[in-house]
Design an enzyme around this catalytic site. Sequence first.
Site, mmCIF file in Angstrom:
data_model
loop_
_atom_site.group_PDB
_atom_site.id
_atom_site.type_symbol
_atom_site.label_atom_id
_atom_site.label_comp_id
_atom_site.label_asym_id
_atom_site.label_seq_id
_atom_site.Cartn_x
_atom_site.Cartn_y
_atom_site.Cartn_z
ATOM 1 N N HIS A 41 77.825 54.854 23.576
ATOM 2 C CA HIS A 41 77.608 54.569 24.231
ATOM 3 C C HIS A 41 77.881 55.191 25.378
ATOM 4 C CE1 HIS A 41 77.358 50.340 22.532
ATOM 5 N NE2 HIS A 41 75.605 50.545 22.969
ATOM 6 N N GLU A 153 68.625 57.642 22.216
ATOM 7 C CA GLU A 153 67.479 58.822 21.418
ATOM 8 C C GLU A 153 67.840 57.524 20.158
ATOM 9 O OE1 GLU A 153 67.887 62.757 20.852
ATOM 10 O OE2 GLU A 153 67.172 62.927 22.599
ATOM 11 N N SER A 190 76.412 52.310 16.227
ATOM 12 C CA SER A 190 75.622 51.175 16.797
ATOM 13 C C SER A 190 76.676 49.819 16.898
ATOM 14 C CB SER A 190 73.888 50.322 15.805
ATOM 15 O OG SER A 190 73.934 48.945 16.140
ATOM 16 N N SER A 191 75.800 49.317 17.560
ATOM 17 C CA SER A 191 76.812 47.298 18.032
ATOM 18 C C SER A 191 76.952 47.049 16.670
ATOM 19 C CB SER A 191 76.795 46.755 19.342
ATOM 20 O OG SER A 191 76.773 47.677 19.963
#
Length: 285
Positions: A41, A153, A190-191
């Site tokens: 992020h 992306e 990724s979270s």
Amino acid sequence: MTAELPVVGAIDELRRYVRARRAAGARVGLVPTMGALHAGHLSLVEAARRAADRVVVTIFVNPAQFGPNEDFARYPRTLAADVEKLARIGADLVFAPPVEEIYPPGFSTKVVMEGPACADLEDRFRPTHFSGVATVVTKLLNQAQADVAVFGEKDYQQLLVIKRLARDLDIATEILGAPTLREPDGLAMSSRNIYLAREERARASELHGALTDAARRIVEGGDIGAATRDARARLAGAGFDVDYLEARCAETLAPVVSLDEGPIRLLAAAKLGATRLIDNIAVRS
Ligand code: PAF
């Protein structure tokens, strides 16, 4: 609100901020997120910073994009830590609205799309997901009226959906994609990676490995169907439950059988235990 970084929850405050900066001649960038921020992020914020003078980050766990059996309730919510990270890298404003600000009582509108939202990839397994994403992203873009907005992306189908909706609905904000950030072993950040048990985490990089090998085989002239079939089998052998792993046109997500058809993207989703991972890579010749 922290000393360095204002956090607002009302659409009016967001609008006032963006309008004032743009009136003063600044270009404003927007980075929509659901929080639980990681280095991926933060790289989107940096991409927005390169494209604009001011960067607004939105943090909103959007209920409309989760299916009934998905992880909305347990999705990590870490606002204080997120704001600290954003303050450190020099974001200028955080918009973290409560649910009622985005979906007030009586809310009755949905953005429902065809084209890239109906590519038979994520939409096959999450049939209401892109309508939830398209609705909230349309709202956030309208609310902020930024010059540019950056999306990762990592969610490649989502990125094409958002580019399409901005074009179709005449939204003036320019939509930029930014590359996926990876852990040292190749796993896409990724979270949801925090859901992986230690032993699953050790195997999770197979997803990127399988995509990378398939892409190499295709570039070397191998059959696309065979390369993707073998990649699916490799993942199944490593204990993944594969939803899809497919070669698609990078611009339209239409199925492809030959490199001559233009730029190709390999896209995959697979479950490892209870955690669903998605990833994609470009096939570069
Ligand atoms: O990619 C995400 O985090 C979300 O889907 C988005 C674009 C912020 C919409 O809720």
